[in-house]
Scaffold this active site. Structure first.
Site, PDB file in Angstrom:
ATOM      1  N   ASP A 130      -0.636   3.535   2.250  1.00  0.00           N
ATOM      2  CA  ASP A 130       0.170   4.595   1.663  1.00  0.00           C
ATOM      3  C   ASP A 130       0.645   4.164   0.270  1.00  0.00           C
ATOM      4  OD1 ASP A 130       1.350   7.063   1.591  1.00  0.00           O
ATOM      5  OD2 ASP A 130       2.336   6.830   3.532  1.00  0.00           O
ATOM      6  N   ARG A 181      -6.513   9.851  -0.375  1.00  0.00           N
ATOM      7  CA  ARG A 181      -5.606  10.936   0.013  1.00  0.00           C
ATOM      8  C   ARG A 181      -4.848  11.351  -1.250  1.00  0.00           C
ATOM      9  NH1 ARG A 181       0.117  11.008   1.713  1.00  0.00           N
ATOM     10  NH2 ARG A 181       0.453  12.743   3.165  1.00  0.00           N
TER      11      ARG A 181
END
Length: 309
Positions: A130, A181
Protein backbone atom coordinates in the site's frame (compact mmCIF):
# COMPACT_ATOMS: atom_id res chain seq x y z
CA UNK A 1 -8.42 22.63 14.03
CA UNK A 2 -10.47 19.62 12.95
CA UNK A 3 -7.39 17.75 11.73
CA UNK A 4 -5.58 18.40 15.01
CA UNK A 5 -8.59 17.22 16.96
CA UNK A 6 -8.76 13.91 15.09
CA UNK A 7 -5.02 13.32 15.51
CA UNK A 8 -5.32 14.05 19.23
CA UNK A 9 -8.23 11.63 19.49
CA UNK A 10 -6.31 8.93 17.60
CA UNK A 11 -3.69 8.89 20.38
CA UNK A 12 -6.09 8.88 23.32
CA UNK A 13 -6.34 5.33 24.67
CA UNK A 14 -8.87 6.50 27.26
CA UNK A 15 -11.17 7.68 24.47
CA UNK A 16 -10.63 4.37 22.65
CA UNK A 17 -11.57 2.43 25.79
CA UNK A 18 -14.74 4.47 26.10
CA UNK A 19 -15.64 4.01 22.43
CA UNK A 20 -15.04 0.26 22.62
CA UNK A 21 -17.80 0.12 25.25
CA UNK A 22 -20.15 2.34 23.24
CA UNK A 23 -22.50 0.24 21.13
CA UNK A 24 -23.32 3.03 18.70
CA UNK A 25 -19.64 3.84 18.08
CA UNK A 26 -18.81 0.17 17.55
CA UNK A 27 -21.75 -0.15 15.18
CA UNK A 28 -20.49 2.78 13.07
CA UNK A 29 -16.96 1.33 13.08
CA UNK A 30 -18.24 -2.10 12.06
CA UNK A 31 -19.63 -0.53 8.92
CA UNK A 32 -16.10 0.29 7.71
CA UNK A 33 -13.90 -2.24 9.59
CA UNK A 34 -14.42 -6.02 9.41
CA UNK A 35 -13.95 -6.76 13.10
CA UNK A 36 -10.84 -7.18 15.22
CA UNK A 37 -9.75 -10.70 14.24
CA UNK A 38 -8.57 -12.49 11.12
CA UNK A 39 -11.47 -14.88 11.54
CA UNK A 40 -13.98 -12.01 11.38
CA UNK A 41 -12.26 -10.62 8.28
CA UNK A 42 -12.39 -14.02 6.58
CA UNK A 43 -16.11 -14.28 7.33
CA UNK A 44 -16.63 -10.85 5.76
CA UNK A 45 -14.52 -12.01 2.82
CA UNK A 46 -16.71 -15.06 2.36
CA UNK A 47 -19.87 -12.94 2.43
CA UNK A 48 -18.42 -10.57 -0.18
CA UNK A 49 -17.29 -13.50 -2.33
CA UNK A 50 -20.84 -14.85 -2.14
CA UNK A 51 -21.99 -11.57 -3.72
CA UNK A 52 -19.46 -12.09 -6.52
CA UNK A 53 -16.94 -9.57 -5.17
CA UNK A 54 -13.21 -10.15 -4.66
CA UNK A 55 -11.50 -8.88 -1.52
CA UNK A 56 -8.21 -7.49 -0.26
CA UNK A 57 -7.64 -8.02 3.47
CA UNK A 58 -5.63 -5.41 5.35
CA UNK A 59 -4.39 -5.87 8.92
CA UNK A 60 -4.67 -2.45 10.53
CA UNK A 61 -1.61 -0.84 12.05
CA UNK A 62 0.98 1.59 10.72
CA UNK A 63 3.90 3.76 11.81
CA UNK A 64 5.30 1.00 14.03
CA UNK A 65 8.31 2.41 15.88
CA UNK A 66 9.70 -0.71 17.58
CA UNK A 67 11.73 -3.29 15.64
CA UNK A 68 10.38 -6.24 17.61
CA UNK A 69 6.81 -5.00 17.07
CA UNK A 70 7.41 -4.93 13.30
CA UNK A 71 8.34 -8.63 13.41
CA UNK A 72 5.15 -9.33 15.29
CA UNK A 73 3.23 -7.43 12.63
CA UNK A 74 5.07 -9.41 9.93
CA UNK A 75 3.96 -12.66 11.54
CA UNK A 76 0.37 -11.45 11.66
CA UNK A 77 0.49 -10.46 7.98
CA UNK A 78 1.90 -13.90 7.16
CA UNK A 79 -0.97 -15.46 9.10
CA UNK A 80 -3.37 -13.31 7.08
CA UNK A 81 -1.83 -14.54 3.82
CA UNK A 82 -2.08 -18.13 5.01
CA UNK A 83 -5.66 -17.53 6.19
CA UNK A 84 -6.74 -16.23 2.78
CA UNK A 85 -5.23 -19.32 1.15
CA UNK A 86 -6.69 -21.78 3.69
CA UNK A 87 -10.16 -20.27 3.37
CA UNK A 88 -9.86 -20.39 -0.43
CA UNK A 89 -11.03 -16.79 -0.63
CA UNK A 90 -11.15 -14.95 -3.90
CA UNK A 91 -8.84 -12.44 -2.31
CA UNK A 92 -5.43 -10.99 -1.74
CA UNK A 93 -3.65 -9.01 1.00
CA UNK A 94 -2.62 -5.36 1.32
CA UNK A 95 0.12 -4.20 3.69
CA UNK A 96 1.46 -0.81 4.73
CA UNK A 97 5.23 -0.76 4.87
CA UNK A 98 5.47 1.43 7.98
CA UNK A 99 3.79 -1.47 9.77
CA UNK A 100 6.81 -3.57 8.79
CA UNK A 101 9.40 -1.01 9.89
CA UNK A 102 9.85 1.46 7.04
CA UNK A 103 10.08 4.34 9.54
CA UNK A 104 12.82 2.50 11.42
CA UNK A 105 15.03 0.99 8.75
CA UNK A 106 14.67 0.29 5.04
CA UNK A 107 16.60 -2.96 5.42
CA UNK A 108 14.42 -4.11 8.33
CA UNK A 109 11.30 -3.40 6.32
CA UNK A 110 12.70 -5.18 3.25
CA UNK A 111 13.56 -8.23 5.36
CA UNK A 112 10.05 -8.36 6.82
CA UNK A 113 8.38 -7.78 3.46
CA UNK A 114 10.40 -10.51 1.77
CA UNK A 115 9.32 -12.97 4.47
CA UNK A 116 5.71 -12.10 3.67
CA UNK A 117 6.29 -12.44 -0.07
CA UNK A 118 8.02 -15.82 0.25
CA UNK A 119 4.97 -17.15 2.07
CA UNK A 120 2.61 -15.50 -0.40
CA UNK A 121 4.36 -17.07 -3.37
CA UNK A 122 4.27 -20.50 -1.74
CA UNK A 123 0.52 -20.41 -1.11
CA UNK A 124 -0.41 -18.48 -4.25
CA UNK A 125 -1.73 -15.27 -2.68
CA UNK A 126 -1.04 -11.84 -4.18
CA UNK A 127 0.25 -9.14 -1.78
CA UNK A 128 0.10 -5.43 -2.57
CA UNK A 129 2.32 -2.81 -0.98
CA UNK A 130 0.00 0.00 0.00
CA UNK A 131 1.05 3.65 -0.38
CA UNK A 132 1.13 6.06 2.54
CA UNK A 133 2.06 9.75 2.76
CA UNK A 134 4.45 11.33 0.23
CA UNK A 135 7.40 11.07 2.62
CA UNK A 136 7.22 7.29 2.07
CA UNK A 137 6.61 7.27 -1.68
CA UNK A 138 10.23 7.05 -2.81
CA UNK A 139 11.21 4.33 -0.32
CA UNK A 140 8.06 2.33 -1.03
CA UNK A 141 8.73 2.35 -4.77
CA UNK A 142 12.40 1.61 -4.18
CA UNK A 143 11.52 -1.49 -2.19
CA UNK A 144 8.95 -2.59 -4.75
CA UNK A 145 11.42 -2.23 -7.63
CA UNK A 146 14.02 -4.20 -5.67
CA UNK A 147 11.77 -7.20 -4.98
CA UNK A 148 9.67 -7.28 -8.16
CA UNK A 149 12.30 -9.07 -10.30
CA UNK A 150 12.24 -11.98 -7.84
CA UNK A 151 8.56 -12.08 -6.92
CA UNK A 152 6.96 -10.84 -10.15
CA UNK A 153 3.17 -10.93 -10.14
CA UNK A 154 3.09 -12.10 -6.53
CA UNK A 155 3.24 -8.45 -5.54
CA UNK A 156 2.09 -5.02 -6.65
CA UNK A 157 2.03 -1.41 -5.53
CA UNK A 158 -0.24 1.65 -5.28
CA UNK A 159 0.00 4.99 -7.08
CA UNK A 160 -1.85 8.13 -5.95
CA UNK A 161 -3.10 10.44 -8.69
CA UNK A 162 -2.83 13.60 -6.61
CA UNK A 163 0.97 13.37 -6.44
CA UNK A 164 2.72 15.41 -9.13
CA UNK A 165 5.35 12.70 -9.60
CA UNK A 166 2.86 9.93 -10.38
CA UNK A 167 2.93 10.13 -14.19
CA UNK A 168 6.65 9.38 -14.26
CA UNK A 169 6.15 6.61 -11.69
CA UNK A 170 3.37 5.01 -13.73
CA UNK A 171 5.44 5.16 -16.91
CA UNK A 172 8.23 3.24 -15.18
CA UNK A 173 5.88 0.75 -13.53
CA UNK A 174 4.12 0.03 -16.82
CA UNK A 175 7.49 -0.56 -18.49
CA UNK A 176 8.34 -3.01 -15.69
CA UNK A 177 5.06 -4.89 -16.06
CA UNK A 178 4.04 -4.07 -12.49
CA UNK A 179 0.55 -4.57 -11.11
CA UNK A 180 -0.65 -1.12 -10.04
CA UNK A 181 -3.60 0.01 -7.96
CA UNK A 182 -4.57 3.59 -8.85
CA UNK A 183 -6.31 5.78 -6.28
CA UNK A 184 -6.68 9.51 -5.72
CA UNK A 185 -4.85 9.69 -2.38
CA UNK A 186 -6.21 10.90 0.95
CA UNK A 187 -3.27 12.33 2.90
CA UNK A 188 -2.84 16.05 3.47
CA UNK A 189 0.07 17.05 1.22
CA UNK A 190 1.74 20.40 0.38
CA UNK A 191 1.06 22.07 -2.95
CA UNK A 192 4.59 21.50 -4.22
CA UNK A 193 4.07 17.75 -3.86
CA UNK A 194 0.40 17.22 -4.69
CA UNK A 195 -2.39 18.77 -6.74
CA UNK A 196 -4.76 20.64 -4.45
CA UNK A 197 -7.83 21.11 -6.65
CA UNK A 198 -10.33 18.32 -7.27
CA UNK A 199 -10.30 19.01 -11.00
CA UNK A 200 -6.51 18.61 -11.16
CA UNK A 201 -6.58 15.39 -9.14
CA UNK A 202 -9.32 13.96 -11.36
CA UNK A 203 -7.53 14.99 -14.55
CA UNK A 204 -4.38 13.26 -13.32
CA UNK A 205 -6.43 10.19 -12.40
CA UNK A 206 -7.84 10.07 -15.91
CA UNK A 207 -4.41 10.34 -17.52
CA UNK A 208 -2.95 7.60 -15.33
CA UNK A 209 -6.04 5.42 -15.72
CA UNK A 210 -5.75 5.52 -19.51
CA UNK A 211 -2.03 4.68 -19.42
CA UNK A 212 -2.64 1.72 -17.11
CA UNK A 213 -5.58 0.40 -19.13
CA UNK A 214 -3.68 0.71 -22.41
CA UNK A 215 -0.38 -0.81 -21.32
CA UNK A 216 -0.68 -1.96 -17.71
CA UNK A 217 -0.80 -5.37 -16.05
CA UNK A 218 -4.33 -5.92 -14.67
CA UNK A 219 -4.62 -2.50 -13.00
CA UNK A 220 -6.93 -1.79 -10.08
CA UNK A 221 -9.00 1.35 -10.63
CA UNK A 222 -9.74 2.34 -7.04
CA UNK A 223 -12.36 5.06 -6.69
CA UNK A 224 -15.89 5.73 -5.46
CA UNK A 225 -16.17 8.74 -7.77
CA UNK A 226 -18.94 7.88 -10.22
CA UNK A 227 -17.64 10.39 -12.78
CA UNK A 228 -14.26 8.62 -12.88
CA UNK A 229 -15.92 5.22 -12.98
CA UNK A 230 -18.05 6.32 -15.94
CA UNK A 231 -14.96 7.78 -17.60
CA UNK A 232 -13.15 4.45 -17.15
CA UNK A 233 -16.04 2.47 -18.61
CA UNK A 234 -16.39 4.85 -21.54
CA UNK A 235 -12.67 4.66 -22.31
CA UNK A 236 -12.54 0.86 -22.19
CA UNK A 237 -15.51 0.71 -24.51
CA UNK A 238 -13.97 3.15 -26.97
CA UNK A 239 -10.63 1.30 -26.96
CA UNK A 240 -12.21 -2.18 -26.95
CA UNK A 241 -10.47 -3.07 -23.70
CA UNK A 242 -12.22 -6.16 -22.28
CA UNK A 243 -13.54 -6.11 -18.70
CA UNK A 244 -11.25 -8.97 -17.67
CA UNK A 245 -8.17 -6.77 -18.23
CA UNK A 246 -8.75 -4.67 -15.10
CA UNK A 247 -10.80 -4.37 -11.92
CA UNK A 248 -12.56 -1.68 -9.93
CA UNK A 249 -11.75 -1.39 -6.22
CA UNK A 250 -13.64 0.22 -3.34
CA UNK A 251 -13.53 0.36 0.44
CA UNK A 252 -15.51 -1.99 2.65
CA UNK A 253 -18.79 -0.39 3.70
CA UNK A 254 -18.66 2.42 1.14
CA UNK A 255 -21.18 2.46 -1.74
CA UNK A 256 -22.19 -1.18 -1.52
CA UNK A 257 -24.94 -0.40 -4.01
CA UNK A 258 -22.37 0.76 -6.57
CA UNK A 259 -20.15 -2.27 -5.90
CA UNK A 260 -23.02 -4.64 -6.65
CA UNK A 261 -24.09 -2.61 -9.67
CA UNK A 262 -20.65 -2.79 -11.28
CA UNK A 263 -20.41 -6.51 -10.63
CA UNK A 264 -23.86 -6.96 -12.13
CA UNK A 265 -22.72 -5.16 -15.26
CA UNK A 266 -19.89 -7.66 -15.70
CA UNK A 267 -16.96 -5.76 -14.20
CA UNK A 268 -14.43 -7.18 -11.75
CA UNK A 269 -15.01 -5.60 -8.34
CA UNK A 270 -12.61 -5.90 -5.37
CA UNK A 271 -13.40 -4.63 -1.87
CA UNK A 272 -10.62 -3.44 0.45
CA UNK A 273 -11.36 -4.98 3.87
CA UNK A 274 -9.49 -3.54 6.91
CA UNK A 275 -9.56 -5.43 10.20
CA UNK A 276 -7.76 -5.57 13.54
CA UNK A 277 -7.67 -4.09 17.01
CA UNK A 278 -6.30 -0.79 15.71
CA UNK A 279 -9.60 0.18 14.10
CA UNK A 280 -10.11 3.30 16.23
CA UNK A 281 -6.76 4.97 15.36
CA UNK A 282 -7.35 3.90 11.74
CA UNK A 283 -10.67 5.74 11.55
CA UNK A 284 -9.37 8.81 13.37
CA UNK A 285 -6.27 9.08 11.19
CA UNK A 286 -8.33 8.70 8.02
CA UNK A 287 -10.48 11.59 9.20
CA UNK A 288 -7.42 13.62 10.26
CA UNK A 289 -5.68 13.16 6.92
CA UNK A 290 -8.62 14.81 5.21
CA UNK A 291 -11.46 16.03 7.45
CA UNK A 292 -13.71 16.18 4.40
CA UNK A 293 -13.73 12.37 4.73
CA UNK A 294 -16.40 12.95 7.40
CA UNK A 295 -18.68 14.43 4.78
CA UNK A 296 -17.61 11.76 2.29
CA UNK A 297 -18.66 8.94 4.63
CA UNK A 298 -21.93 10.68 5.39
CA UNK A 299 -22.66 11.20 1.67
CA UNK A 300 -21.85 7.55 0.97
CA UNK A 301 -24.33 6.40 3.61
CA UNK A 302 -27.01 8.71 2.22
CA UNK A 303 -26.39 7.74 -1.41
CA UNK A 304 -26.53 4.07 -0.56
CA UNK A 305 -29.71 4.46 1.48
CA UNK A 306 -31.31 6.06 -1.60
CA UNK A 307 -29.85 3.46 -3.96
CA UNK A 308 -30.73 -0.04 -4.92
CA UNK A 309 -30.03 -1.66 -1.56
Amino acid sequence: MLRSAFLWLSERNDVFEFIKRNNMARHVASRFVAGETLESAIEVGRSLNARGLSVSLDLLGESVANAEATRGARDEVVRTVEGVAAAKLDGNVSVKLTQLGLDISFDLCAENMCSVLVCAREVGVFVRMDMESSEHTESTLRLFHEVQPEFGDSTGVVIQSYLRRSKADVDQLVTDGARVRLCKGAYAEPAEVAFQKRGEVNASFGTLMRALLERGNFPGIATHDEELIDETIAYTGKQNIPADRFEFQMLYGVRRDLQDSLHGRGYNMRVYVPFGTRWYPYLMRRLAERPSNVAFMARSLVKESLGAR
